[in-house]
Motif scaffolding. Structure first.
Motif, PDB file in Angstrom:
ATOM      1  N   HIS A  57       1.328   4.340   6.216  1.00 60.06           N
ATOM      2  CA  HIS A  57       0.408   4.938   4.879  1.00 60.06           C
ATOM      3  C   HIS A  57       0.923   3.906   3.731  1.00 60.06           C
ATOM      4  O   HIS A  57       0.177   4.122   2.723  1.00 60.06           O
ATOM      5  CB  HIS A  57       0.826   6.184   4.561  1.00 60.06           C
ATOM      6  N   GLU A  58       2.050   2.987   3.743  1.00 57.22           N
ATOM      7  CA  GLU A  58       2.180   1.989   2.704  1.00 57.22           C
ATOM      8  C   GLU A  58       1.045   1.095   2.573  1.00 57.22           C
ATOM      9  O   GLU A  58       0.590   0.833   1.158  1.00 57.22           O
ATOM     10  CB  GLU A  58       3.271   1.350   2.928  1.00 57.22           C
ATOM     11  N   TYR A  59       0.245   0.773   3.398  1.00 52.39           N
ATOM     12  CA  TYR A  59      -0.829  -0.158   3.316  1.00 52.39           C
ATOM     13  C   TYR A  59      -2.084   0.595   2.642  1.00 52.39           C
ATOM     14  O   TYR A  59      -2.602   0.166   1.882  1.00 52.39           O
ATOM     15  CB  TYR A  59      -1.420  -0.496   4.615  1.00 52.39           C
ATOM     16  N   VAL A  60      -2.195   1.840   2.896  1.00 51.38           N
ATOM     17  CA  VAL A  60      -3.240   2.756   2.180  1.00 51.38           C
ATOM     18  C   VAL A  60      -2.935   2.733   0.643  1.00 51.38           C
ATOM     19  O   VAL A  60      -3.771   2.419  -0.153  1.00 51.38           O
ATOM     20  CB  VAL A  60      -3.341   4.123   2.588  1.00 51.38           C
ATOM     21  N   ASP A  61      -1.644   3.111   0.222  1.00 49.55           N
ATOM     22  CA  ASP A  61      -1.306   3.014  -0.894  1.00 49.55           C
ATOM     23  C   ASP A  61      -1.250   1.750  -1.813  1.00 49.55           C
ATOM     24  O   ASP A  61      -1.917   1.623  -2.893  1.00 49.55           O
ATOM     25  CB  ASP A  61       0.236   3.598  -1.101  1.00 49.55           C
ATOM     26  N   SER A  62      -1.301   0.742  -1.077  1.00 50.78           N
ATOM     27  CA  SER A  62      -0.822  -0.645  -1.557  1.00 50.78           C
ATOM     28  C   SER A  62      -2.439  -1.085  -1.768  1.00 50.78           C
ATOM     29  O   SER A  62      -2.762  -1.617  -3.074  1.00 50.78           O
ATOM     30  CB  SER A  62      -0.254  -1.613  -0.610  1.00 50.78           C
ATOM     31  N   ALA A  66      -4.160  -1.837  -5.528  1.00 49.70           N
ATOM     32  CA  ALA A  66      -4.571  -3.284  -5.982  1.00 49.70           C
ATOM     33  C   ALA A  66      -6.146  -3.048  -6.234  1.00 49.70           C
ATOM     34  O   ALA A  66      -6.600  -3.800  -7.246  1.00 49.70           O
ATOM     35  CB  ALA A  66      -4.388  -4.060  -4.391  1.00 49.70           C
ATOM     36  N   CYS A  67      -6.936  -2.436  -5.816  1.00 51.03           N
ATOM     37  CA  CYS A  67      -8.170  -2.360  -6.076  1.00 51.03           C
ATOM     38  C   CYS A  67      -8.437  -1.528  -7.406  1.00 51.03           C
ATOM     39  O   CYS A  67      -9.233  -1.946  -8.237  1.00 51.03           O
ATOM     40  CB  CYS A  67      -9.177  -1.445  -5.051  1.00 51.03           C
ATOM     41  N   GLN A  68      -7.494  -0.502  -7.890  1.00 53.30           N
ATOM     42  CA  GLN A  68      -7.733   0.143  -8.799  1.00 53.30           C
ATOM     43  C   GLN A  68      -7.229  -0.969 -10.003  1.00 53.30           C
ATOM     44  O   GLN A  68      -7.923  -0.923 -10.965  1.00 53.30           O
ATOM     45  CB  GLN A  68      -6.804   1.296  -8.962  1.00 53.30           C
ATOM     46  N   HIS A  69      -6.295  -1.723  -9.754  1.00 55.97           N
ATOM     47  CA  HIS A  69      -5.871  -2.583 -10.814  1.00 55.97           C
ATOM     48  C   HIS A  69      -6.919  -3.630 -10.865  1.00 55.97           C
ATOM     49  O   HIS A  69      -7.280  -4.228 -12.085  1.00 55.97           O
ATOM     50  CB  HIS A  69      -4.603  -3.355 -10.117  1.00 55.97           C
ATOM     51  N   LYS A  70      -7.481  -4.169  -9.877  1.00 56.34           N
ATOM     52  CA  LYS A  70      -8.815  -5.140 -10.032  1.00 56.34           C
ATOM     53  C   LYS A  70      -9.900  -4.528 -10.561  1.00 56.34           C
ATOM     54  O   LYS A  70     -10.507  -5.286 -11.548  1.00 56.34           O
ATOM     55  CB  LYS A  70      -8.990  -5.414  -8.378  1.00 56.34           C
ATOM     56  N   LYS A  71     -10.097  -3.367 -10.528  1.00 58.75           N
ATOM     57  CA  LYS A  71     -11.031  -2.799 -11.527  1.00 58.75           C
ATOM     58  C   LYS A  71     -10.949  -2.720 -13.085  1.00 58.75           C
ATOM     59  O   LYS A  71     -11.754  -2.729 -13.635  1.00 58.75           O
ATOM     60  CB  LYS A  71     -11.319  -1.056 -11.072  1.00 58.75           C
ATOM     61  N   ASP A  79      -9.098  10.261   7.751  1.00 60.45           N
ATOM     62  CA  ASP A  79      -8.391  11.195   6.934  1.00 60.45           C
ATOM     63  C   ASP A  79      -6.904  10.640   6.662  1.00 60.45           C
ATOM     64  O   ASP A  79      -6.386  11.001   5.618  1.00 60.45           O
ATOM     65  CB  ASP A  79      -8.288  12.603   7.675  1.00 60.45           C
ATOM     66  N   PHE A  80      -6.785   9.406   7.323  1.00 60.77           N
ATOM     67  CA  PHE A  80      -5.554   8.962   6.956  1.00 60.77           C
ATOM     68  C   PHE A  80      -5.507   8.357   5.627  1.00 60.77           C
ATOM     69  O   PHE A  80      -4.389   8.213   5.023  1.00 60.77           O
ATOM     70  CB  PHE A  80      -5.145   7.738   7.989  1.00 60.77           C
ATOM     71  N   SER A  81      -6.646   8.156   5.009  1.00 62.01           N
ATOM     72  CA  SER A  81      -6.506   7.778   3.709  1.00 62.01           C
ATOM     73  C   SER A  81      -6.191   8.602   2.474  1.00 62.01           C
ATOM     74  O   SER A  81      -6.109   8.375   1.403  1.00 62.01           O
ATOM     75  CB  SER A  81      -7.984   6.888   3.398  1.00 62.01           C
ATOM     76  N   ASN A  82      -6.181  10.164   3.143  1.00 59.41           N
ATOM     77  CA  ASN A  82      -5.845  11.092   1.930  1.00 59.41           C
ATOM     78  C   ASN A  82      -4.467  10.847   1.654  1.00 59.41           C
ATOM     79  O   ASN A  82      -3.553   9.877   2.162  1.00 59.41           O
ATOM     80  CB  ASN A  82      -5.804  12.331   2.766  1.00 59.41           C
ATOM     81  N   SER A  83      -3.974  11.295   0.563  1.00 55.65           N
ATOM     82  CA  SER A  83      -2.573  11.175  -0.168  1.00 55.65           C
ATOM     83  C   SER A  83      -1.453  11.566   0.575  1.00 55.65           C
ATOM     84  O   SER A  83      -0.567  10.869   0.687  1.00 55.65           O
ATOM     85  CB  SER A  83      -2.527  12.092  -1.486  1.00 55.65           C
TER      86      SER A  83
END
Length: 347
Positions: free
Chosen positions: A175-180, A184-189, A221-225
């Motif tokens: 799940h580290e890859y989901v959070d990362s 990263a996408c949010q920072h890019k935005k 659903d793995f992308s959920n928090s």
């Protein structure tokens, strides 16, 4: 700043007094915006230089000495509790260190991800406990209580992973890859508004590959928090409260919510403070206080004992059994010591 307004008023008054005709007064009035901008551009820099000069010539030393004096008084009041807390953290840290040194070689050889993860969580818990102790000794009970929230999350996660086993640990780590990737996408935005360079497109693309692999393996659903915990819980859209309940630590939910008040900007946050528990005055606390130590100190001791015992139970032996007994004994002692001081002040 009032000094800025005073300077402006003074300049206008002097100019107005020098005017001899109505036309001159009108000219002065017309120049007011320009004068204000000139003062606004000049005076703050002058004031700041003066503030810095005074601070570096002794002002900061006075502030620091005042806090050191407070810290000494705070320690004198809570001495028995603070000493016990420091010793307790040392015992838990040493127990974890010994456990890690004894079992790390074999665990590494066998690729034991449960051992590695629970050990790392315990180390993080010890670090947070030291941060809490630092906040308490410096007079920041509310900050310590909010930091306890993180320690409680570490404890719950550690117990949950231990109970659910390797499959859940694998999901937790993946799940580290989901959070990362999401981060990263949010920072890019928002890179332009943040004025901070995001990860390179190549780095984000690499994270996207890992993210897609995780989603492909475990489902959308793995992308959920808490997507990593949903399979073990048998529940979609799981949250931290579900983890608490699963490991029978949901009775801490009121304290968890209470500690959250020091993190979120609720109305209760600005009107309620552990640092103000011994006064009825409506004061605005902006610094240290020697009040309110008991709850964050005892809560920290309980959570650190829980995460330490959870670690040691992975490989029980006589030394670990003795260490666990000492840790549990000291947990109760710490609560009693802090409560004793609190009651002395309250009566």
């Amino acid at each position: 700043m009032q000094i800025l307004q005073d300077e402006f008023n003074k300049s206008i008054a002097e100019l107005a007094a020098s005017a001899k005709t109505e036309a001159e007064l009108e000219a002065i009035a017309a120049s007011v915006p320009e004068m204000f901008n000139e003062i606004l551009n000049r005076l703050p820099k002058t004031i700041l230089e003066s503030i810095k000069r005074d601070a570096y010539q002794g002002g900061l030393d006075e502030i620091r000495q005042s806090h050191l004096d407070f810290k000494a008084r705070n320690y004198q009041r809570w001495k028995d509790g603070f000493d016990a807390l420091e010793l307790f953290i040392g015992i838990c840290t040493e127990a974890g260190d010994n456990f890690n040194k004894r079992l790390r070689p074999t665990a590494t050889k066998n690729g034991d991800i449960l051992f590695d993860t629970i050990t790392r969580l315990h180390a993080k818990g010890c670090l947070i406990a030291k941060e809490i102790a630092c906040l308490l000794t410096n007079g920041f009970a509310d900050g310590a209580h909010s930091r306890w929230r993180a320690l409680h999350e570490i404890t719950v996660t550690s117990k949950f992973l231990t109970e659910k086993g390797n499959d859940t640990v694998e999901r937790y780590l993946a799940h580290e890859y989901v959070d990362s990737y999401k981060g990263a996408c949010q920072h890019k935005k928002y890179e332009e508004r943040l004025q901070a360079a995001p990860l390179s497109d190549h780095a984000i693309a690499s994270l996207k590959v890992k993210y897609d692999e995780a989603i492909s393996r475990y489902g959308n659903d793995f992308s959920n928090s808490y997507g990593w915990a949903e399979d073990a819980l048998g529940k979609k859209r799981a949250n931290f409260a579900d983890l608490e309940k699963s490991v029978d630590l949901d009775h801490w939910r009121p304290y968890y919510k209470w500690s959250s008040q020091n993190i979120h900007a609720s109305a209760k946050t600005i009107r309620s403070s552990l640092g103000m528990t011994e006064t009825s005055a409506d004061l605005l606390l902006v610094g240290s206080s020697d009040s309110g130590m008991t709850d964050p100190a005892h809560s920290m001791a309980i959570s650190l004992s829980q995460v330490t015992v959870n670690l040691l139970q992975l490989s029980p032996n006589l030394d670990n059994a003795v260490a666990m007994k000492i840790i549990l004994e000291m947990t109760n002692e710490i609560g009693d010591l802090f409560l004793k001081v609190h009651k002395q002040k309250s009566t």
